[in-house]
Write a protein that holds these residues in place. Structure first.
Motif, PDB file in Angstrom:
ATOM      1  N   GLU A   6       0.849  -1.193   0.000  1.00 48.80           N
ATOM      2  CA  GLU A   6       0.000   0.000   0.000  1.00 48.80           C
ATOM      3  C   GLU A   6       0.878   1.234   0.000  1.00 48.80           C
ATOM      4  N   ILE A   7       0.578   2.150  -0.905  1.00 50.51           N
ATOM      5  CA  ILE A   7       1.344   3.389  -1.016  1.00 50.51           C
ATOM      6  C   ILE A   7       0.429   4.539  -0.632  1.00 50.51           C
ATOM      7  N   THR A   8       0.894   5.348   0.285  1.00 50.10           N
ATOM      8  CA  THR A   8       0.136   6.519   0.702  1.00 50.10           C
ATOM      9  C   THR A   8       0.792   7.753   0.101  1.00 50.10           C
ATOM     10  N   ASP A  12      -0.214  17.272   0.245  1.00 48.24           N
ATOM     11  CA  ASP A  12       0.401  18.422   0.922  1.00 48.24           C
ATOM     12  C   ASP A  12       1.928  18.344   0.860  1.00 48.24           C
ATOM     13  N   GLU A  13       2.485  17.144   1.041  1.00 50.48           N
ATOM     14  CA  GLU A  13       3.942  16.995   0.967  1.00 50.48           C
ATOM     15  C   GLU A  13       4.451  17.265  -0.440  1.00 50.48           C
TER      16      GLU A  13
END
Length: 103
Positions: A6-8, A12-13
């Protein structure tokens, strides 16, 4: 059977990694009124909802605010409200505006 990790992704970053050369001489976005508080509330609320950089805000006291310094130059505000409260949308001056770091 392998599983995909899973990639989050944090928008915002990613936005925070961009570099902005702010044109202190003025905004590339202009409105039909000098004072943003005088702009039509329903139309301004559209901008609050659609701006991916969250440049349009309505404070707890009901006052409207806009800060062009973090503009992503996507043109969403122009498309959404060009016929109502956005009177001018130009590309920033040469060497000004956003410089994308990730795409």
């Amino acid at each position: 059977m392998s599983t995909v990790p899973e990639i989050t992704v944090s928008v915002d970053e990613l936005i925070g990694a961009n570099k902005y050369n702010v044109d202190e001489g003025g905004s590339h976005i202009g409105f039909t009124a000098e004072d943003v508080d005088a702009l039509d509330e329903a139309e301004f609320l559209k901008l609050v909802k659609v701006c991916p950089a969250a440049l349009y805000k309505i404070g707890p006291d009901g006052r409207k605010s806009f800060d062009y310094a973090g503009c992503l130059e996507c043109g969403t505000c122009r498309i959404c409200c060009e016929d109502t409260i956005v009177a001018r949308w130009n590309n920033p001056a040469p060497m000004m505006g956003v410089q994308y770091r990730f795409g």
